[in-house]
Design a protein around this motif. Structure first.
Motif, PDB file in Angstrom:
ATOM      1  N   ASN A  23       0.836  -1.218   0.000  1.00  0.00           N
ATOM      2  CA  ASN A  23       0.000   0.000   0.000  1.00  0.00           C
ATOM      3  C   ASN A  23       0.867   1.262   0.000  1.00  0.00           C
ATOM      4  O   ASN A  23       0.655   2.194   0.769  1.00  0.00           O
ATOM      5  CB  ASN A  23      -0.936   0.008   1.217  1.00  0.00           C
ATOM      6  CG  ASN A  23      -2.024   1.082   1.091  1.00  0.00           C
ATOM      7  OD1 ASN A  23      -2.410   1.453  -0.019  1.00  0.00           O
ATOM      8  ND2 ASN A  23      -2.495   1.577   2.211  1.00  0.00           N
ATOM      9  N   ALA A  24       1.868   1.267  -0.888  1.00  0.00           N
ATOM     10  CA  ALA A  24       2.781   2.415  -0.988  1.00  0.00           C
ATOM     11  C   ALA A  24       2.303   3.317  -2.116  1.00  0.00           C
ATOM     12  O   ALA A  24       2.809   3.264  -3.235  1.00  0.00           O
ATOM     13  CB  ALA A  24       4.203   1.928  -1.252  1.00  0.00           C
ATOM     14  N   ARG A  25       1.319   4.137  -1.831  1.00  0.00           N
ATOM     15  CA  ARG A  25       0.753   5.011  -2.858  1.00  0.00           C
ATOM     16  C   ARG A  25       0.847   6.459  -2.410  1.00  0.00           C
ATOM     17  O   ARG A  25       0.734   6.767  -1.231  1.00  0.00           O
ATOM     18  CB  ARG A  25      -0.705   4.641  -3.136  1.00  0.00           C
ATOM     19  CG  ARG A  25      -0.852   3.189  -3.579  1.00  0.00           C
ATOM     20  CD  ARG A  25      -2.243   2.864  -4.101  1.00  0.00           C
ATOM     21  NE  ARG A  25      -2.332   1.461  -4.451  1.00  0.00           N
ATOM     22  CZ  ARG A  25      -1.922   0.953  -5.607  1.00  0.00           C
ATOM     23  NH1 ARG A  25      -1.390   1.758  -6.506  1.00  0.00           N
ATOM     24  NH2 ARG A  25      -2.026  -0.331  -5.871  1.00  0.00           N
ATOM     25  N   GLY A  26       1.074   7.347  -3.359  1.00  0.00           N
ATOM     26  CA  GLY A  26       1.172   8.761  -3.030  1.00  0.00           C
ATOM     27  C   GLY A  26       2.033   9.485  -4.033  1.00  0.00           C
ATOM     28  O   GLY A  26       2.366   8.955  -5.088  1.00  0.00           O
ATOM     29  N   GLU A  27       2.411  10.690  -3.697  1.00  0.00           N
ATOM     30  CA  GLU A  27       3.204  11.516  -4.598  1.00  0.00           C
ATOM     31  C   GLU A  27       4.563  11.861  -4.010  1.00  0.00           C
ATOM     32  O   GLU A  27       5.290  12.678  -4.556  1.00  0.00           O
ATOM     33  CB  GLU A  27       2.436  12.814  -4.914  1.00  0.00           C
ATOM     34  CG  GLU A  27       1.106  12.587  -5.609  1.00  0.00           C
ATOM     35  CD  GLU A  27       1.248  11.885  -6.949  1.00  0.00           C
ATOM     36  OE1 GLU A  27       2.252  12.137  -7.642  1.00  0.00           O
ATOM     37  OE2 GLU A  27       0.368  11.074  -7.291  1.00  0.00           O
ATOM     38  N   THR A 153       7.864   7.596   2.103  1.00  0.00           N
ATOM     39  CA  THR A 153       7.455   6.220   2.394  1.00  0.00           C
ATOM     40  C   THR A 153       8.716   5.382   2.598  1.00  0.00           C
ATOM     41  O   THR A 153       9.647   5.458   1.795  1.00  0.00           O
ATOM     42  CB  THR A 153       6.628   5.633   1.243  1.00  0.00           C
ATOM     43  OG1 THR A 153       5.428   6.386   1.092  1.00  0.00           O
ATOM     44  CG2 THR A 153       6.275   4.173   1.500  1.00  0.00           C
ATOM     45  N   LEU A 154       8.748   4.601   3.674  1.00  0.00           N
ATOM     46  CA  LEU A 154       9.865   3.701   3.946  1.00  0.00           C
ATOM     47  C   LEU A 154       9.400   2.265   3.770  1.00  0.00           C
ATOM     48  O   LEU A 154       8.437   1.832   4.393  1.00  0.00           O
ATOM     49  CB  LEU A 154      10.383   3.903   5.376  1.00  0.00           C
ATOM     50  CG  LEU A 154      11.402   2.876   5.897  1.00  0.00           C
ATOM     51  CD1 LEU A 154      12.666   2.882   5.044  1.00  0.00           C
ATOM     52  CD2 LEU A 154      11.741   3.153   7.358  1.00  0.00           C
ATOM     53  N   ARG A 298       4.214   2.721  -7.799  1.00  0.00           N
ATOM     54  CA  ARG A 298       2.962   2.903  -7.064  1.00  0.00           C
ATOM     55  C   ARG A 298       3.002   4.158  -6.188  1.00  0.00           C
ATOM     56  O   ARG A 298       1.954   4.660  -5.799  1.00  0.00           O
ATOM     57  CB  ARG A 298       2.682   1.684  -6.179  1.00  0.00           C
ATOM     58  CG  ARG A 298       2.298   0.433  -6.967  1.00  0.00           C
ATOM     59  CD  ARG A 298       2.494  -0.813  -6.104  1.00  0.00           C
ATOM     60  NE  ARG A 298       1.909  -1.996  -6.698  1.00  0.00           N
ATOM     61  CZ  ARG A 298       2.480  -2.687  -7.672  1.00  0.00           C
ATOM     62  NH1 ARG A 298       3.654  -2.299  -8.161  1.00  0.00           N
ATOM     63  NH2 ARG A 298       1.883  -3.767  -8.163  1.00  0.00           N
ATOM     64  N   ALA A 299       4.197   4.608  -5.840  1.00  0.00           N
ATOM     65  CA  ALA A 299       4.330   5.779  -4.975  1.00  0.00           C
ATOM     66  C   ALA A 299       4.544   7.014  -5.842  1.00  0.00           C
ATOM     67  O   ALA A 299       3.738   7.352  -6.679  1.00  0.00           O
ATOM     68  CB  ALA A 299       5.467   5.561  -3.983  1.00  0.00           C
ATOM     69  N   GLY A 300       5.639   7.711  -5.654  1.00  0.00           N
ATOM     70  CA  GLY A 300       5.838   8.975  -6.348  1.00  0.00           C
ATOM     71  C   GLY A 300       6.439   8.879  -7.727  1.00  0.00           C
ATOM     72  O   GLY A 300       6.622   9.892  -8.389  1.00  0.00           O
ATOM     73  N   GLY A 301       6.807   7.672  -8.179  1.00  0.00           N
ATOM     74  CA  GLY A 301       7.423   7.511  -9.485  1.00  0.00           C
ATOM     75  C   GLY A 301       8.894   7.144  -9.370  1.00  0.00           C
ATOM     76  O   GLY A 301       9.538   7.368  -8.348  1.00  0.00           O
ATOM     77  N   TRP A 302       9.420   6.586 -10.457  1.00  0.00           N
ATOM     78  CA  TRP A 302      10.798   6.075 -10.464  1.00  0.00           C
ATOM     79  C   TRP A 302      11.793   7.161 -10.085  1.00  0.00           C
ATOM     80  O   TRP A 302      12.782   6.909  -9.395  1.00  0.00           O
ATOM     81  CB  TRP A 302      11.113   5.534 -11.862  1.00  0.00           C
ATOM     82  CG  TRP A 302      12.539   5.112 -12.024  1.00  0.00           C
ATOM     83  CD1 TRP A 302      13.094   3.921 -11.649  1.00  0.00           C
ATOM     84  CD2 TRP A 302      13.612   5.895 -12.582  1.00  0.00           C
ATOM     85  NE1 TRP A 302      14.443   3.908 -11.946  1.00  0.00           N
ATOM     86  CE2 TRP A 302      14.782   5.109 -12.518  1.00  0.00           C
ATOM     87  CE3 TRP A 302      13.693   7.175 -13.129  1.00  0.00           C
ATOM     88  CZ2 TRP A 302      16.002   5.559 -12.986  1.00  0.00           C
ATOM     89  CZ3 TRP A 302      14.919   7.630 -13.585  1.00  0.00           C
ATOM     90  CH2 TRP A 302      16.065   6.825 -13.515  1.00  0.00           C
TER      91      TRP A 302
END
Length: 408
Positions: A23-27, A153-154, A298-302
């Motif tokens: 659940n690592a989602r965000g910007e 996110t860690l 899934r998070a802020g991008g590569w």
């Protein structure tokens, strides 16, 4: 979980399912870190082997222990045996090995411990107890809380069994358990599978015979002496070579495990234990990199991914990430953009803040971090040209924090 077939023990463990569950989602930014080393100092599989694997009569306690020697030499034997199945240094570039990739060197130090710990009577409760005693790396909690304040996110990615470290994360409160991604280690399920098929005694006898032979080799080809208050064991070079050969015979001939594509295509291993080991999709070198990149998407991008690790099994992940930090380990420093030697993980926050600020030049980040940290930590450019004195600083710090006998 079903125990009818070894394949059932590994289902529901795809990399996509692991990444989705985090659940690592965000910007924001994502730090994908190895767990053992940067976050926690313990290595509970190595500790379990050291405690459980001894001669039937108890043997002679010394450092390294029987289990430490078995752990280290099995890893070297298997790595050497599968060298031709990997591209140099794990890089994607260059010609692929003939026959394509296999699972070679994917968490092998972990999965080959499973038959031995089964034979020695270890269970989940024992492994979980060892994991829960793992001390946090100095400054790791403060680093994690600082990242949370920054909106990062860690995620912890480890070759070690996932569930015990999730229990550690739940207990410590600063690492989200679902963001600890690791390997399957089906101790209870493997025993149930073997007993269901009436193979428990027969196949445990193979593992127990290997352990007896291995311990006899260590006793016969070692010298033990007192070094201050410590009993030291020197295992001879000839002994190491013989032990590696004995391990190869155990996994190749007795368990029937193969990682050669042509051999695996002809059918599964002839033993149930061999099929269980082959079925377990371990989180190893390439899987760590794939998980880090998948979480970043899934998070802020590569472009917002930072990878961190301290060992050779982190090298692929460190090379693939746009920003990477090799902390307290020469193999990791050679693979990473930036090397860091520190006894306090809070020092890494300086690097994270500089990266987040938009500074795009590695040398500028290093220079500014050195100015901010003064002599509190060593920060340097990573890569293959690592200076010998910096390599030694990494080795010394790793040894100081994690002990003398860390496989990676």
């Amino acid at each position: 979980m079903k125990q009818d077939d070894p394949g059932d023990l590994a289902r529901g463990r795809s990399l996509r399912e692991l990444a989705d569950g985090a659940n690592a989602r965000g910007e924001g930014w994502l730090l994908a870190s190895d767990v053992e080393g940067p976050l926690f100092l313990g290595d509970f599989i190595a500790e379990a082997l050291s405690s459980k694997l001894k001669p039937e009569g108890g043997g002679e306690d010394a450092t390294p222990s029987y289990g430490q020697i078995l752990y280290r030499e099995a890893y070297h034997a298997f790595s050497g045996d599968t060298l031709g199945l990997r591209r140099p240094a794990g890089l994607r570039e260059g010609a692929a090995p003939e026959g394509g990739y296999t699972l070679a060197q994917e968490g092998t130090d972990t999965i080959f411990a499973l038959p031995l710990l089964l034979a020695a009577g270890a269970d989940y409760a024992y492994l979980e107890g060892l994991a829960l005693r793992s001390a946090a790396t100095p400054g790791a909690e403060e680093m994690a809380r600082g990242l949370a304040r920054m909106g990062w996110t860690l995620a912890g990615i480890t070759t070690a069994p996932q569930q015990p470290y999730r229990e550690v994360a739940a207990r410590c409160g600063w690492l989200q358990p679902t963001r600890v991604l690791g390997s399957p280690f089906p101790l209870i399920e493997a025993e149930a599978c073997l007993r269901k098929h009436g193979l428990w005694e027969r196949e445990m006898a193979l593992a127990q015979r290997y352990l007896r032979d291995a311990c006899q080799l260590i006793d016969r080809l070692s010298e033990v002496w007192m070094d201050g208050g410590t009993r030291r064991r020197h295992f001879s070079h000839a002994g190491k070579m013989l032990l590696r050969q004995r391990f190869q015979r155990f996994y190749r001939e007795e368990l029937g495990i193969s990682y050669l594509p042509g051999e695996r295509a002809r059918g599964p291993a002839p033993t149930m234990l061999g099929r269980i080991v082959e079925a377990c999709a371990m989180v190893g070198d390439r899987a760590k990199a794939a998980l880090a990149l998948s979480l970043a998407r899934r998070a802020g991008g590569w472009e917002r991914l930072v990878a961190m690790g301290d060992g050779a099994n982190d090298a692929v992940m460190l090379r693939r990430a746009r920003w990477s930090i090799g902390v307290n380990g020469p193999d990791a420093a050679r693979a990473a953009r930036i090397g860091l030697v520190t006894d306090d993980m809070r020092h890494a926050l300086v690097l994270f803040r500089l990266i987040e600020s938009g500074e795009d030049d590695v040398d500028a980040v290093i220079a500014k971090a050195r100015a901010a940290l003064g002599g509190a930590a060593l920060v340097h450019r990573g890569g293959d040209g690592l200076a010998p004195e910096w390599e030694e600083r990494h080795r010394q710090m790793k040894r100081r924090l994690r002990g003398e006998f860390v496989t990676y």
